[in-house]
Design an enzyme around this catalytic site. Structure first.
Site, PDB file in Angstrom:
ATOM      1  N   LYS A  22       0.834  -1.216   0.000  1.00 50.41           N
ATOM      2  CA  LYS A  22       0.000   0.000   0.000  1.00 50.41           C
ATOM      3  C   LYS A  22       0.865   1.262   0.000  1.00 50.41           C
ATOM      4  CE  LYS A  22      -2.333   1.933   4.041  1.00 50.41           C
ATOM      5  NZ  LYS A  22      -1.423   2.837   4.517  1.00 50.41           N
ATOM      6  N   ASN A  23       1.787   1.355   0.947  1.00 49.44           N
ATOM      7  CA  ASN A  23       2.501   2.621   1.111  1.00 49.44           C
ATOM      8  C   ASN A  23       3.462   2.913  -0.044  1.00 49.44           C
ATOM      9  OD1 ASN A  23       1.046   3.036   3.402  1.00 49.44           O
ATOM     10  ND2 ASN A  23       2.678   2.488   4.828  1.00 49.44           N
ATOM     11  N   ARG A  97      -4.505   9.733   3.648  1.00 51.48           N
ATOM     12  CA  ARG A  97      -3.148  10.185   3.993  1.00 51.48           C
ATOM     13  C   ARG A  97      -2.282  10.346   2.731  1.00 51.48           C
ATOM     14  NH1 ARG A  97      -0.992  12.856   8.010  1.00 51.48           N
ATOM     15  NH2 ARG A  97       1.245  12.695   8.000  1.00 51.48           N
ATOM     16  N   ASP A 121      -5.057   7.297   9.234  1.00 49.18           N
ATOM     17  CA  ASP A 121      -5.396   6.810  10.567  1.00 49.18           C
ATOM     18  C   ASP A 121      -5.321   7.903  11.611  1.00 49.18           C
ATOM     19  OD1 ASP A 121      -6.088   4.244  10.120  1.00 49.18           O
ATOM     20  OD2 ASP A 121      -4.070   3.442  10.382  1.00 49.18           O
ATOM     21  N   ASP A 320       3.915  -0.029  12.070  1.00 50.35           N
ATOM     22  CA  ASP A 320       2.667  -0.579  11.528  1.00 50.35           C
ATOM     23  C   ASP A 320       2.456  -2.040  11.893  1.00 50.35           C
ATOM     24  OD1 ASP A 320       2.396   1.908  10.491  1.00 50.35           O
ATOM     25  OD2 ASP A 320       2.833   1.370   8.421  1.00 50.35           O
ATOM     26  N   MET A 342       6.370   6.174  18.091  1.00 56.16           N
ATOM     27  CA  MET A 342       6.025   7.186  17.088  1.00 56.16           C
ATOM     28  C   MET A 342       4.633   7.775  17.257  1.00 56.16           C
ATOM     29  SD  MET A 342       7.745   6.023  13.559  1.00 56.16           S
ATOM     30  CE  MET A 342       9.353   5.266  13.492  1.00 56.16           C
TER      31      MET A 342
END
Ligand SMILES: CC(=O)N[C@H]1[C@@H](OP(=O)(O)OP(=O)(O)OC[C@H]2O[C@@H](n3ccc(=O)[nH]c3=O)[C@H](O)[C@@H]2O)O[C@H](CO)[C@@H](O)[C@@H]1O
Ligand SMILES: C=C(OP(=O)(O)O)C(=O)O
EC number: 2.5.1.7
Length: 437
Positions: A22-23, A97, A121, A320, A342
């Site tokens: 995804k990222n 995002r 998120d 994640d 984080m």
């Protein structure tokens, strides 16, 4: 709104293949804005976040051709920058995002862009300082439009390469700065750059498009500006977060699961982190084999103290996967402290696990201790809501192992990042039904 109804207690076995990352997909799709030539991208996951980004770049004028379920050609030869001034643009950014990743390429190629508050998120503060500071260092100017609550960012002349030391190794921040700098005048040096495989892949695509980036995979990148970029082809890596989620699932409820074509050398510290929870992982070529694990024993540190698992910028442990690791630890033998450094709101979902009888002490927003009970009793089914994408998958894993039937609401959060998840898990023997709320 849809929900999952999960009948727990069925063991999973067989083979599962991870989707594209995804990222990474969000970054490389935005990189296609940097040229008027067609760019082919393969292995794009068919998930909500990515599909929404594809719609967004279509609305700005990019021609999108879907060649196969997961393969696309993008051509940004008629970009309509006026769309950035519309309310539709601001609204769409607020649900995604990844929308923030359009700023760098638009600024780099057209000298202007708009920053609307991106979605994603709700897992704590998600500041954009690194992006802003990077663009400013390249010579861009910001103007706040209070009525629409957006920032206009523009440059009268060409962006100019420079040295910059990032305030933190932000993933999307680094990607944005790279995309703004590839066609800047002169050389840009970025120190304290994020270097996740997502960023490495972005740099490889940009170089294939004619950019000149060196230092890939390190935190010191050198970008020599070029005049223009051209067509290229790229394949997205398997999603390492999905691979990690499947390792956790297989350890907790599996009876022999093969995770196929995972691109082992890009998984970094992920397999070893699961091993530290006592999970056996066999590597066979490019596949991971997770055997049935009747018991798994959490390691302690070499000096005998209780182990801590914490997130860190790559090549450290990705934040994640902490939610999945935490769920897996509830069935292990031993104790482990999870330290989510984080984000400040990513651990609150443990309340739901506590309701399911997991033994967890939430120490503060960043830290939770899990006391693994070595499968001495089953988790109890529950009714829950998925607060974010990774808590969502962690709760799904908990429900698969629980006694009874659970219900997870707000599964759009899971759909954001996991392709066709119930069909793929049901093929392994899970009993998951998608229902309307
Ligand atoms: C679309 C996308 O790619 N999203 C990923 C991206 O988000 P994103 O790029 O938004 O996240 P950032 O890397 O900017 O930072 C995430 C959080 O970590 C903090 N921070 C970051 C770097 C650092 O050295 N120290 C530090 O404390 C930041 O202040 C922020 O609160 O990276 C995050 C961190 O891996 C992942 O969780 C997200 O899945
Ligand atoms: C936090 C995540 O996604 P996003 O940055 O899109 O909110 C994630 O993928 O775990």
């Amino acid at each position: 709104m849809e929900a999952f109804v999960i009948e727990g207690g069925h063991q999973l076995s067989g083979t599962i293949k991870p989707q594209g990352a995804k990222n990474e997909a969000l970054q490389v799709i935005c990189a296609t804005l940097l040229t008027s030539d067609p760019v082919t991208i393969k292995n794009i996951p068919d998930i909500l976040d990515v599909n929404n980004l594809i719609k967004l770049i279509q609305e700005i004028g990019v021609k999108v051709t879907r060649i196969n379920k997961n393969d696309y050609v993008f051509q940004a030869d008629e970009v309509n920058l006026d769309y950035l001034d519309s309310d539709a643009f601001v609204n769409k950014c607020s649900s995604l995002r990844g929308s923030v990743l359009m700023i760098g390429p638009l600024l780099g190629r057209f000298g202007r862009s708009t920053i609307a508050k991106p979605g994603g998120d709700k897992i704590g503060r998600r500041r954009l300082d690194t992006h802003f500071l990077g663009f400013k260092a390249l010579g861009a100017k910001f103007r706040h439009d209070a009525t629409r609550d957006v920032y206009h960012i523009e440059t009268a002349n060409k962006l100019k390469g420079c040295y910059m030391l990032l305030d933190e190794a932000s993933v999307t921040g680094t990607a944005n700065i790279i995309m703004a700098a590839v066609m800047a005048e002169g050389t840009t040096t970025v120190y304290n750059a994020a270097c996740e495989p997502y960023i490495q892949q972005l740099c490889h695509l940009l170089n294939a498009m004619g950019a000149n980036i060196s230092g890939i995979a390190s935190n010191l990148l050198t970008i020599v500006g070029v005049k223009s970029l051209h067509k290229a082809k790229h394949t997205v890596l398997p999603d390492m977060i999905e691979v990690g989620s499947f390792i956790g699932m297989a350890a907790m409820v599996g009876n022999g699961v093969r995770i196929k074509d995972v691109a082992v050398r890009h998984l970094g510290i992920i397999p070893d982190t699961f091993r530290r929870l006592g999970i056996k992982i066999k590597i066979e070529g490019n596949d991971l084999l997770i055997p049935r694990q009747p018991h798994y024993q959490i390691d302690s540190f070499i000096d005998g103290t209780i182990m801590t698992l914490s997130d860190a910028p790559w090549p450290g442990l990705t934040p994640d996967l902490l939610s999945v690791l935490l769920v897996v630890a509830t069935q292990a033998c031993g104790c482990v402290l999870f330290h989510q450094k984080m984000f400040e709101s990513r651990l609150f979902f443990v309340d739901k696990l506590i309701d399911m009888r997991a033994q967890i002490i939430l120490c503060d927003p960043h830290r939770a201790v899990v006391i693994g009970h070595d499968r001495q009793f089953r988790l109890r089914a529950g009714r829950m809501t998925s607060p974010d994408i990774r808590a969502g998958i962690a709760l799904l894993i908990a429900a698969l192992s629980a006694e009874g039937t659970s219900r997870i609401e707000n599964i759009a959060q899971i759909d954001r990042g996991y392709e066709d998840i119930e069909a793929r898990l049901n093929a392994l023997g899970a009993h998951i039904k998608r229902v309307d709320d």
